[in-house]
Design a protein around this motif. Sequence first.
Motif, PDB file in Angstrom:
ATOM      1  N   ARG A 166      30.388  31.310  30.983  1.00 50.84           N
ATOM      2  CA  ARG A 166      31.387  32.371  30.897  1.00 50.84           C
ATOM      3  C   ARG A 166      32.314  32.160  29.702  1.00 50.84           C
ATOM      4  NH1 ARG A 166      34.799  32.127  34.821  1.00 50.84           N
ATOM      5  NH2 ARG A 166      34.066  30.372  36.064  1.00 50.84           N
ATOM      6  N   ARG A 167      31.780  32.405  28.535  1.00 48.21           N
ATOM      7  CA  ARG A 167      32.595  32.232  27.333  1.00 48.21           C
ATOM      8  C   ARG A 167      33.654  33.321  27.208  1.00 48.21           C
ATOM      9  NH1 ARG A 167      27.358  30.833  25.912  1.00 48.21           N
ATOM     10  NH2 ARG A 167      27.129  28.702  25.103  1.00 48.21           N
ATOM     11  N   ARG A 168      33.335  34.530  27.668  1.00 47.79           N
ATOM     12  CA  ARG A 168      34.270  35.652  27.599  1.00 47.79           C
ATOM     13  C   ARG A 168      35.113  35.753  28.873  1.00 47.79           C
ATOM     14  NH1 ARG A 168      37.057  39.470  24.599  1.00 47.79           N
ATOM     15  NH2 ARG A 168      37.038  41.517  25.617  1.00 47.79           N
ATOM     16  N   ASN A 169      34.452  35.801  30.000  1.00 50.06           N
ATOM     17  CA  ASN A 169      35.149  35.993  31.272  1.00 50.06           C
ATOM     18  C   ASN A 169      35.477  34.645  31.912  1.00 50.06           C
ATOM     19  OD1 ASN A 169      35.162  39.037  31.776  1.00 50.06           O
ATOM     20  ND2 ASN A 169      33.042  38.635  31.154  1.00 50.06           N
ATOM     21  N   THR A 170      36.394  33.952  31.265  1.00 53.73           N
ATOM     22  CA  THR A 170      36.832  32.641  31.730  1.00 53.73           C
ATOM     23  C   THR A 170      37.712  32.787  32.976  1.00 53.73           C
ATOM     24  OG1 THR A 170      38.807  32.720  30.358  1.00 53.73           O
ATOM     25  CG2 THR A 170      36.812  31.796  29.352  1.00 53.73           C
ATOM     26  N   ASP A 171      37.972  31.661  33.637  1.00 52.43           N
ATOM     27  CA  ASP A 171      38.869  31.678  34.787  1.00 52.43           C
ATOM     28  C   ASP A 171      40.216  32.275  34.401  1.00 52.43           C
ATOM     29  OD1 ASP A 171      36.776  30.359  35.964  1.00 52.43           O
ATOM     30  OD2 ASP A 171      37.949  28.639  36.643  1.00 52.43           O
ATOM     31  N   ALA A 172      40.744  31.844  33.253  1.00 48.95           N
ATOM     32  CA  ALA A 172      42.069  32.308  32.835  1.00 48.95           C
ATOM     33  C   ALA A 172      42.082  33.815  32.612  1.00 48.95           C
ATOM     34  CB  ALA A 172      42.494  31.577  31.564  1.00 48.95           C
ATOM     35  N   ARG A 173      41.039  34.357  31.982  1.00 49.29           N
ATOM     36  CA  ARG A 173      41.001  35.799  31.710  1.00 49.29           C
ATOM     37  C   ARG A 173      40.919  36.602  33.007  1.00 49.29           C
ATOM     38  NH1 ARG A 173      36.691  39.881  30.023  1.00 49.29           N
ATOM     39  NH2 ARG A 173      37.865  41.439  28.873  1.00 49.29           N
ATOM     40  N   ILE A 174      40.097  36.159  33.929  1.00 54.05           N
ATOM     41  CA  ILE A 174      39.956  36.886  35.192  1.00 54.05           C
ATOM     42  C   ILE A 174      41.264  36.839  35.979  1.00 54.05           C
ATOM     43  CG2 ILE A 174      38.765  36.909  37.407  1.00 54.05           C
ATOM     44  CD1 ILE A 174      37.105  37.950  35.032  1.00 54.05           C
ATOM     45  N   ARG A 175      41.936  35.707  35.979  1.00 51.23           N
ATOM     46  CA  ARG A 175      43.177  35.577  36.751  1.00 51.23           C
ATOM     47  C   ARG A 175      44.346  36.299  36.096  1.00 51.23           C
ATOM     48  NH1 ARG A 175      41.395  29.472  38.055  1.00 51.23           N
ATOM     49  NH2 ARG A 175      40.449  29.889  40.095  1.00 51.23           N
ATOM     50  N   ARG A 176      44.239  36.589  34.814  1.00 54.45           N
ATOM     51  CA  ARG A 176      45.307  37.336  34.141  1.00 54.45           C
ATOM     52  C   ARG A 176      45.289  38.824  34.474  1.00 54.45           C
ATOM     53  NH1 ARG A 176      44.278  34.192  29.462  1.00 54.45           N
ATOM     54  NH2 ARG A 176      42.955  35.874  28.648  1.00 54.45           N
ATOM     55  N   LEU A 177      44.153  39.332  34.935  1.00 54.34           N
ATOM     56  CA  LEU A 177      44.083  40.747  35.294  1.00 54.34           C
ATOM     57  C   LEU A 177      45.042  41.057  36.439  1.00 54.34           C
ATOM     58  CD1 LEU A 177      40.187  41.180  35.273  1.00 54.34           C
ATOM     59  CD2 LEU A 177      41.783  42.099  33.586  1.00 54.34           C
ATOM     60  N   ARG A 178      45.493  42.302  36.492  1.00 54.14           N
ATOM     61  CA  ARG A 178      46.330  42.741  37.597  1.00 54.14           C
ATOM     62  C   ARG A 178      45.449  43.350  38.685  1.00 54.14           C
ATOM     63  NH1 ARG A 178      51.311  46.115  35.167  1.00 54.14           N
ATOM     64  NH2 ARG A 178      51.046  47.108  37.216  1.00 54.14           N
ATOM     65  N   TYR A 179      45.712  42.954  39.920  1.00 52.59           N
ATOM     66  CA  TYR A 179      44.889  43.386  41.039  1.00 52.59           C
ATOM     67  C   TYR A 179      45.669  44.307  41.973  1.00 52.59           C
ATOM     68  CZ  TYR A 179      41.574  40.068  39.268  1.00 52.59           C
ATOM     69  OH  TYR A 179      40.684  39.415  38.443  1.00 52.59           O
ATOM     70  N   SER A 180      44.941  45.203  42.609  1.00 52.74           N
ATOM     71  CA  SER A 180      45.555  46.201  43.481  1.00 52.74           C
ATOM     72  C   SER A 180      46.180  45.542  44.708  1.00 52.74           C
ATOM     73  CB  SER A 180      44.507  47.222  43.929  1.00 52.74           C
ATOM     74  OG  SER A 180      43.792  46.737  45.048  1.00 52.74           O
ATOM     75  N   MET A 181      46.921  46.370  45.435  1.00 50.53           N
ATOM     76  CA  MET A 181      47.505  45.891  46.684  1.00 50.53           C
ATOM     77  C   MET A 181      46.410  45.610  47.708  1.00 50.53           C
ATOM     78  SD  MET A 181      46.955  49.243  46.945  1.00 50.53           S
ATOM     79  CE  MET A 181      46.947  50.699  48.028  1.00 50.53           C
ATOM     80  N   SER A 182      46.812  45.035  48.823  1.00 54.40           N
ATOM     81  CA  SER A 182      45.913  44.857  49.952  1.00 54.40           C
ATOM     82  C   SER A 182      46.275  45.885  51.022  1.00 54.40           C
ATOM     83  CB  SER A 182      46.001  43.429  50.495  1.00 54.40           C
ATOM     84  OG  SER A 182      44.931  43.192  51.403  1.00 54.40           O
ATOM     85  N   LEU A 183      45.665  45.741  52.191  1.00 53.21           N
ATOM     86  CA  LEU A 183      45.884  46.687  53.275  1.00 53.21           C
ATOM     87  C   LEU A 183      46.003  45.944  54.601  1.00 53.21           C
ATOM     88  CD1 LEU A 183      43.129  49.327  52.390  1.00 53.21           C
ATOM     89  CD2 LEU A 183      45.572  49.492  51.853  1.00 53.21           C
ATOM     90  N   PHE A 184      46.813  46.505  55.479  1.00 56.20           N
ATOM     91  CA  PHE A 184      46.874  46.092  56.876  1.00 56.20           C
ATOM     92  C   PHE A 184      46.399  47.292  57.682  1.00 56.20           C
ATOM     93  CE2 PHE A 184      48.866  45.442  61.002  1.00 56.20           C
ATOM     94  CZ  PHE A 184      48.730  44.071  61.215  1.00 56.20           C
ATOM     95  N   VAL A 185      45.318  47.139  58.440  1.00 52.19           N
ATOM     96  CA  VAL A 185      44.694  48.271  59.127  1.00 52.19           C
ATOM     97  C   VAL A 185      44.536  47.945  60.613  1.00 52.19           C
ATOM     98  CG1 VAL A 185      42.816  49.948  59.108  1.00 52.19           C
ATOM     99  CG2 VAL A 185      43.374  48.692  57.014  1.00 52.19           C
ATOM    100  N   ILE A 186      44.988  48.859  61.446  1.00 53.37           N
ATOM    101  CA  ILE A 186      44.815  48.730  62.895  1.00 53.37           C
ATOM    102  C   ILE A 186      43.861  49.838  63.356  1.00 53.37           C
ATOM    103  CG2 ILE A 186      45.947  48.587  65.139  1.00 53.37           C
ATOM    104  CD1 ILE A 186      48.619  48.244  63.532  1.00 53.37           C
ATOM    105  N   TYR A 187      42.752  49.456  63.961  1.00 51.63           N
ATOM    106  CA  TYR A 187      41.800  50.388  64.552  1.00 51.63           C
ATOM    107  C   TYR A 187      42.085  50.423  66.055  1.00 51.63           C
ATOM    108  CZ  TYR A 187      39.573  49.032  60.176  1.00 51.63           C
ATOM    109  OH  TYR A 187      39.330  48.747  58.864  1.00 51.63           O
ATOM    110  N   PHE A 188      42.264  51.612  66.612  1.00 51.57           N
ATOM    111  CA  PHE A 188      42.569  51.655  68.041  1.00 51.57           C
ATOM    112  C   PHE A 188      42.017  52.928  68.672  1.00 51.57           C
ATOM    113  CE2 PHE A 188      46.112  53.570  65.791  1.00 51.57           C
ATOM    114  CZ  PHE A 188      46.555  54.626  66.585  1.00 51.57           C
ATOM    115  N   GLY A 189      41.732  52.829  69.949  1.00 53.86           N
ATOM    116  CA  GLY A 189      41.262  53.963  70.716  1.00 53.86           C
ATOM    117  C   GLY A 189      42.255  54.289  71.815  1.00 53.86           C
ATOM    118  N   THR A 190      42.449  55.573  72.087  1.00 56.46           N
ATOM    119  CA  THR A 190      43.344  56.000  73.157  1.00 56.46           C
ATOM    120  C   THR A 190      42.561  56.758  74.229  1.00 56.46           C
ATOM    121  OG1 THR A 190      43.893  58.051  71.942  1.00 56.46           O
ATOM    122  CG2 THR A 190      45.355  56.151  71.647  1.00 56.46           C
TER     123      THR A 190
END
Length: 505
Positions: free
Chosen positions: A289-313
């Motif tokens: 990985r000469r181009r996509n090094t650890d440092a380059r990948i970690r410098r990218l900005r990543y989207s938020m995460s999610l908290f999801v509740i699945y439920f039945g009524t």
Amino acid sequence: MRVVVIGSGFGGLSAAIRLQAQGHEVIIVEKRDKPGGRAYVYQQDGFTFDGGPTIITAPWLIDELFAVAGRRTADYVRLVPVDPFYNVRFDDGSVFRYDGNREHVLAEIRKFNPDDVEGYLRFAAGGDAIFETGFGLIDKPFHRLADMARVLPDLVRLRSDRSVAAYVNRFIKDDRLRQVFSFHPLLVGGNPFQTTSIYTLIHTLEQRWGVWFAMGGTGALVSALARLFEEIGGELRLSTEVDEIEVDDRRGAATGVRLRGGERLPADVVVSNADVAYTYLRMLPARVRRRNTDARIRRLRYSMSLFVIYFGTDRRYEDVAHHEILMGPRYRGLLDDIFTRKRLADDFSLYLHRPTATDPSLAPPGCDSWYVLSPVPHLGGTTDWREAAAPYRDAIMRRLEERYLPGLSKHIVAEHRIDPLHFEGTLNSYLGSAFSVEPILTQSAWMRPHNVSEDVPNLYFAGAGTHPGAGLPGVMSSGKIVADRIGTAGPARRGGAVSRPTADV
């Protein structure tokens, strides 16, 4: 050629079907026990819960995928329009009922602020121009800088440096209406105040072609695509996790994959539908990985995460629509907490999904199937979800019961939840991001992780983290880009492509 596709999300299925239809020998390896990736299906106590995407736009992309294999969508799955698209509910009790009827949209705007009608019309006209340019790029490759240079004048002309919220706010003054017409980037992992204004095209896309639902749930669409893939000769291996993409040091090319347990699958081409960052950081040795090094990948900005509740009524809530957007007391402040400060706030805005409004078969008779989704910071923040998950769940359900679903706590008969730890541990998503690389201007098109690896020339990427981005149209188009790039080295294609339809606004 022999092609191994890692992952059976919509991007992986799209690439695999097209490549198999071209005449290649394609095998999909999927970590989980069902296909779909983030579009996994949970079944519990007679309820069916779609794990991930629930909003279908651009249905002709699905038709095209069946057509390249000489088949018809209608023979595999039934897509139906959803009306209204969304109810957008605000903390003051007001509700914007959002659909594809121009006169109805204008009437809803008048209820909130009559002075914003003219501004909306100018916003919509500008969005049409953005759509004509932006959506035309969705299945175009951006492997070379020249690809970017070719569209740069259009991006400058359309002021792509402005955010979606900044663009909307130029035309609309009412704070609630500003939220109605700027929340869409959240559906693809973006902050409306940071996502490039190109994403206002989602509004035009919905207005022209509607919002759709697969009867049986999104999982029914996944099952249909998996069935299609196997019927045309593809091989789908479930509960099969890839540990490493093997690379020949002399040639610098991938030679196949090594599975957990040691089995090797040789390949002429590898397509990763796994998370881009995970693929580079965990599946490929650093030496290649000469181009996509650890440092380059970690410098990218990543989207938020999610908290999801699945439920039945065990009762139905007939006054709740299929898609509900429940806005909290704060908009920009909450988004700053999620995307910038990486802080779990006490308040929240929610997406409430009630698919039984359209398809009662997803729950036992007289019951409703649900999920409620809250955008939360990814794991780059300080939240310990082992401690935070239970109280956060209780706060959300209390809010739903107090404001929207009376008596909810007495009627829940099935429940399951996921949080950022699930995205990291089960879905192999870097930092537990739910949508991979964040869709800001400097991480779009050529500046986004490429569909073809710069390090390993026969390694390709399909999915949310690569061009064009998250959302069903984006990830399915990434599969098309990959298949077109690999080419037709085998027998001729079966069937033919379906062109994008035209429609009046």
